[in-house]
Design a protein around this motif. Structure first.
Motif, PDB file in Angstrom:
ATOM      1  N   VAL A 169       0.760  -1.362  -0.206  1.00 48.01           N
ATOM      2  CA  VAL A 169      -0.062   0.022   0.076  1.00 48.01           C
ATOM      3  C   VAL A 169       0.901   1.277  -0.043  1.00 48.01           C
ATOM      4  CG1 VAL A 169      -1.717   1.354   1.315  1.00 48.01           C
ATOM      5  CG2 VAL A 169      -2.107  -1.171   1.212  1.00 48.01           C
ATOM      6  N   GLN A 170       1.980   1.313   0.906  1.00 45.23           N
ATOM      7  CA  GLN A 170       2.764   2.537   0.734  1.00 45.23           C
ATOM      8  C   GLN A 170       3.473   2.587  -0.382  1.00 45.23           C
ATOM      9  OE1 GLN A 170       2.326   0.026   3.003  1.00 45.23           O
ATOM     10  NE2 GLN A 170       3.121   0.290   5.162  1.00 45.23           N
ATOM     11  N   SER A 171       3.908   1.536  -1.171  1.00 47.76           N
ATOM     12  CA  SER A 171       4.562   1.650  -2.442  1.00 47.76           C
ATOM     13  C   SER A 171       3.419   2.322  -3.535  1.00 47.76           C
ATOM     14  CB  SER A 171       5.160   0.470  -2.885  1.00 47.76           C
ATOM     15  OG  SER A 171       6.149  -0.112  -2.043  1.00 47.76           O
ATOM     16  N   ILE A 172       2.277   1.815  -3.579  1.00 50.14           N
ATOM     17  CA  ILE A 172       1.430   2.352  -4.522  1.00 50.14           C
ATOM     18  C   ILE A 172       1.165   3.587  -4.048  1.00 50.14           C
ATOM     19  CG2 ILE A 172      -0.980   2.379  -5.383  1.00 50.14           C
ATOM     20  CD1 ILE A 172      -0.794  -0.943  -4.967  1.00 50.14           C
ATOM     21  N   ALA A 173       1.155   4.165  -2.950  1.00 51.27           N
ATOM     22  CA  ALA A 173       0.805   5.527  -2.646  1.00 51.27           C
ATOM     23  C   ALA A 173       2.073   6.317  -3.097  1.00 51.27           C
ATOM     24  CB  ALA A 173       0.700   5.769  -1.138  1.00 51.27           C
ATOM     25  N   ARG A 174       3.041   5.944  -2.999  1.00 51.13           N
ATOM     26  CA  ARG A 174       4.386   6.819  -3.581  1.00 51.13           C
ATOM     27  C   ARG A 174       4.119   7.010  -5.092  1.00 51.13           C
ATOM     28  NH1 ARG A 174       7.302   3.826   0.238  1.00 51.13           N
ATOM     29  NH2 ARG A 174       8.233   2.458  -1.213  1.00 51.13           N
ATOM     30  N   LEU A 175       3.560   6.018  -5.664  1.00 52.03           N
ATOM     31  CA  LEU A 175       3.359   5.993  -7.358  1.00 52.03           C
ATOM     32  C   LEU A 175       2.173   6.990  -7.497  1.00 52.03           C
ATOM     33  CD1 LEU A 175       3.526   2.468  -8.484  1.00 52.03           C
ATOM     34  CD2 LEU A 175       5.367   4.053  -8.366  1.00 52.03           C
ATOM     35  N   LEU A 176       1.084   7.072  -6.706  1.00 53.52           N
ATOM     36  CA  LEU A 176       0.113   7.983  -6.828  1.00 53.52           C
ATOM     37  C   LEU A 176       0.555   9.362  -6.654  1.00 53.52           C
ATOM     38  CD1 LEU A 176      -2.855   5.870  -5.163  1.00 53.52           C
ATOM     39  CD2 LEU A 176      -2.168   5.934  -7.550  1.00 53.52           C
ATOM     40  N   VAL A 177       1.398   9.505  -5.909  1.00 51.85           N
ATOM     41  CA  VAL A 177       1.955  10.883  -5.186  1.00 51.85           C
ATOM     42  C   VAL A 177       2.744  11.355  -6.411  1.00 51.85           C
ATOM     43  CG1 VAL A 177       3.645  12.412  -4.278  1.00 51.85           C
ATOM     44  CG2 VAL A 177       2.018  10.863  -3.109  1.00 51.85           C
ATOM     45  N   ALA A 178       3.424  10.462  -7.238  1.00 51.94           N
ATOM     46  CA  ALA A 178       4.090  10.736  -8.390  1.00 51.94           C
ATOM     47  C   ALA A 178       3.433  11.211  -9.746  1.00 51.94           C
ATOM     48  CB  ALA A 178       5.086   9.781  -8.982  1.00 51.94           C
ATOM     49  N   ALA A 179       1.950  10.725  -9.731  1.00 49.45           N
ATOM     50  CA  ALA A 179       1.138  10.957 -10.688  1.00 49.45           C
ATOM     51  C   ALA A 179       0.459  12.121 -10.308  1.00 49.45           C
ATOM     52  CB  ALA A 179      -0.092   9.713 -10.756  1.00 49.45           C
ATOM     53  N   GLN A 180       0.344  12.525  -9.090  1.00 45.39           N
ATOM     54  CA  GLN A 180      -0.068  13.782  -8.813  1.00 45.39           C
ATOM     55  C   GLN A 180       0.788  14.863  -9.262  1.00 45.39           C
ATOM     56  OE1 GLN A 180      -0.966  12.749  -4.582  1.00 45.39           O
ATOM     57  NE2 GLN A 180      -2.883  14.045  -5.017  1.00 45.39           N
ATOM     58  N   ASN A 181       2.109  14.558  -9.144  1.00 36.58           N
ATOM     59  CA  ASN A 181       3.070  15.651  -9.381  1.00 36.58           C
ATOM     60  C   ASN A 181       3.107  15.609 -11.056  1.00 36.58           C
ATOM     61  OD1 ASN A 181       4.642  16.552  -7.309  1.00 36.58           O
ATOM     62  ND2 ASN A 181       5.189  14.489  -6.811  1.00 36.58           N
ATOM     63  N   GLU A 182       3.274  14.552 -11.729  1.00 38.11           N
ATOM     64  CA  GLU A 182       2.979  14.734 -13.171  1.00 38.11           C
ATOM     65  C   GLU A 182       1.848  15.469 -13.654  1.00 38.11           C
ATOM     66  OE1 GLU A 182       4.279  13.542 -17.219  1.00 38.11           O
ATOM     67  OE2 GLU A 182       5.350  13.489 -15.163  1.00 38.11           O
ATOM     68  N   ALA A 183       0.658  15.399 -13.153  1.00 41.87           N
ATOM     69  CA  ALA A 183      -0.462  15.913 -13.526  1.00 41.87           C
ATOM     70  C   ALA A 183      -0.541  17.650 -13.193  1.00 41.87           C
ATOM     71  CB  ALA A 183      -1.625  15.495 -12.819  1.00 41.87           C
ATOM     72  N   LYS A 184       0.052  17.811 -12.064  1.00 39.58           N
ATOM     73  CA  LYS A 184       0.554  19.282 -11.821  1.00 39.58           C
ATOM     74  C   LYS A 184       1.389  19.922 -12.810  1.00 39.58           C
ATOM     75  CE  LYS A 184      -0.034  22.835  -9.088  1.00 39.58           C
ATOM     76  NZ  LYS A 184      -1.441  23.741  -9.010  1.00 39.58           N
ATOM     77  N   ALA A 185       2.558  19.191 -13.171  1.00 37.44           N
ATOM     78  CA  ALA A 185       3.502  19.667 -14.121  1.00 37.44           C
ATOM     79  C   ALA A 185       2.915  20.193 -15.588  1.00 37.44           C
ATOM     80  CB  ALA A 185       4.563  19.043 -14.153  1.00 37.44           C
ATOM     81  N   PHE A 186       1.828  18.893 -15.924  1.00 35.54           N
ATOM     82  CA  PHE A 186       1.344  19.330 -17.211  1.00 35.54           C
ATOM     83  C   PHE A 186      -0.160  19.720 -17.347  1.00 35.54           C
ATOM     84  CE2 PHE A 186       4.948  16.407 -17.767  1.00 35.54           C
ATOM     85  CZ  PHE A 186       5.615  17.132 -19.094  1.00 35.54           C
ATOM     86  N   GLY A 187      -0.513  20.439 -16.344  1.00 33.83           N
ATOM     87  CA  GLY A 187      -1.915  21.034 -16.372  1.00 33.83           C
ATOM     88  C   GLY A 187      -2.930  20.127 -16.421  1.00 33.83           C
ATOM     89  N   MET A 188      -2.801  18.929 -15.982  1.00 34.43           N
ATOM     90  CA  MET A 188      -3.861  17.960 -15.777  1.00 34.43           C
ATOM     91  C   MET A 188      -4.868  18.704 -14.602  1.00 34.43           C
ATOM     92  SD  MET A 188      -3.561  15.750 -18.098  1.00 34.43           S
ATOM     93  CE  MET A 188      -3.113  17.159 -19.302  1.00 34.43           C
ATOM     94  N   ASP A 189      -6.016  18.006 -14.624  1.00 38.22           N
ATOM     95  CA  ASP A 189      -7.174  18.768 -13.712  1.00 38.22           C
ATOM     96  C   ASP A 189      -7.295  17.525 -12.547  1.00 38.22           C
ATOM     97  OD1 ASP A 189      -7.749  21.258 -14.477  1.00 38.22           O
ATOM     98  OD2 ASP A 189      -8.531  20.031 -16.427  1.00 38.22           O
ATOM     99  N   VAL A 190      -7.021  16.364 -12.892  1.00 43.05           N
ATOM    100  CA  VAL A 190      -7.359  15.160 -12.113  1.00 43.05           C
ATOM    101  C   VAL A 190      -6.457  13.920 -12.471  1.00 43.05           C
ATOM    102  CG1 VAL A 190      -8.862  14.258 -13.600  1.00 43.05           C
ATOM    103  CG2 VAL A 190      -9.182  13.807 -11.206  1.00 43.05           C
ATOM    104  N   VAL A 191      -6.118  12.997 -11.587  1.00 39.64           N
ATOM    105  CA  VAL A 191      -5.490  11.838 -11.836  1.00 39.64           C
ATOM    106  C   VAL A 191      -6.802  10.598 -11.659  1.00 39.64           C
ATOM    107  CG1 VAL A 191      -3.753  10.227 -11.010  1.00 39.64           C
ATOM    108  CG2 VAL A 191      -3.277  12.664 -10.873  1.00 39.64           C
ATOM    109  N   GLN A 192      -6.813   9.794 -12.437  1.00 37.85           N
ATOM    110  CA  GLN A 192      -7.807   8.926 -12.488  1.00 37.85           C
ATOM    111  C   GLN A 192      -7.140   7.333 -12.643  1.00 37.85           C
ATOM    112  OE1 GLN A 192     -11.547   8.159 -15.074  1.00 37.85           O
ATOM    113  NE2 GLN A 192     -11.730  10.064 -14.083  1.00 37.85           N
TER     114      GLN A 192
END
Length: 373
Positions: free
Chosen positions: A296-319
């Motif tokens: 669970v902790q490892s997947i959480a780190r990946l989801l945080v990485a996805a949130q960073n990617e979304a922020k960097a490229f102007g995405m509104d949401v991670v799904q």
């Protein structure tokens, strides 16, 4: 031209000519080009059909046409596309390679809607796909589609709705130290990730059916499939942001604690139009050891990485589609109020069964966004 009723013998399912396909793309562009101009949308479709997944007959453009009994040119009534896909079938612990088809781009011009033409076409396509591009003594095992008009229409024509849920997280920038345990996946890493994923998938399909009477199937998340998603997002990104650098990452990977077991995700950026959100879709999440205590902790780190990617490229949401229990727990460790949304209209994952037995006895595993077409 006035057309006959849906049961007319003068309506035929055909493989479209290049001219008919181009005309259909002009018609459907207003609904599917999203943030692209018409010209860019047409160029994107031409570019995508040259990808490994779809070239050399990998994609088939189908049309329902009216051929006047008195002669003359045929009239396109509605159309769709199918993409031949590699898949796996598992029964009693035995896993075999099979053929599946993905159905996409179902479109009927507004003037012809409500007359049953799309139903006639999709019924005939469903039947044709059973033996399409396969040897005479064989047949496809299943076909899939992703309905944006709810569950009823396609179910009435042979495609059973399967679970269609998702979770969503907002874009977010984190401190550098929060990213230290995650490595971004680059283009040159994707082939190896796909190879490892397929091996794991085969093992888990065998395990899931070894003591069960049910059948399990899955689309293979192979390199051609992931490269198609990458080509699509690269083209759109370049068109919308020509002065920005190319996309650098296709996902993220982290080591699980106490060993070399890894967990990773692959993602894609989707830019839309109007009030619709730009979405960073997580195409696939994979763990080498699904029972690891740090899962669970490892997947959480990946989801945080996805949130960073979304922020960097102007995405509104991670799904993320059809998340596992571990993925939901990981998301809630980041944002406790995360809900699992059960979709009732958009992107309803649906499967038509051609194999032995009934689709009621079939489990569609790994039913994630990577299979969308």
């Amino acid at each position: 031209m006035e057309l006959p009723n849906r049961d007319s013998p003068h309506l035929h399912l055909v493989v479209a000519t290049q001219e008919e396909l181009l005309a259909q793309q002009h018609h459907n562009s207003s609904e599917w080009r999203d943030a692209l101009t018409l010209d860019a949308y047409l160029r994107r479709e031409e570019y995508l059909i040259r990808q490994n997944l779809t070239k050399d007959g990998g994609l088939t453009p189908w049309m329902l046409v009216y051929e006047p009994p008195e002669g003359g040119p045929r009239q396109v009534v509605c159309g769709c596309e199918s993409i031949k896909k590699k898949a796996l079938h598992a029964k009693e612990g035995r896993v075999t390679d099979v053929v599946a088809h993905g159905v996409a781009s179902v479109f009927c011009s507004p003037a012809y809607r409500g007359k049953g033409y799309a139903g006639r076409m999709i019924s005939e396509v469903g039947k044709r796909l059973k033996t399409w591009q396969i040897g005479q003594s064989e047949h496809a095992t299943f076909s899939v589609l992703y309905s944006d008009i709810g569950k009823t229409f396609y179910a009435a024509h042979g495609w059973k709705p399967f679970p269609s849920s998702h979770i969503a997280l907002p874009p977010k920038s984190t401190e550098e130290q929060d990213r230290a345990s995650v490595n971004l996946i680059q283009d040159h890493d994707v082939a190896e990730r796909c190879s490892v994923d397929e091996k794991l998938m085969r093992q888990r399909l065998a395990e899931s059916t070894s003591a069960s009477p049910r059948t399990a199937v899955a689309l293979i998340p192979d390199l051609a499939t992931l490269q198609w998603h990458a080509a699509r997002e690269d083209f759109v990104h370049h068109e919308l942001h020509p002065n920005q650098s190319a996309l650098q990452s296709r996902g993220a990977m982290t080591d699980l604690a106490q060993g070399a077991q890894r967990v990773w995700c692959l993602w894609t950026h989707v830019w839309t139009q109007g009030d619709a959100p730009n979405i960073l879709y997580i195409l696939r999440i994979v763990a080498e050891d699904e029972g690891h205590s740090e899962m669970v902790q490892s997947i959480a780190r990946l989801l945080v990485a996805a949130q960073n990617e979304a922020k960097a490229f102007g995405m509104d949401v991670v799904q993320m589609w059809n998340p596992s229990e571990a993925t939901v727990a990981a998301a809630r460790s980041i944002m406790p109020e995360v809900e699992v949304v059960q979709r009732e209209k958009d992107s309803i994952t649906s499967l038509r069964w051609y194999g032995e037995g009934s689709e009621e006895d079939v489990d569609w595993l790994c039913n994630e966004k990577y299979g969308w077409c």
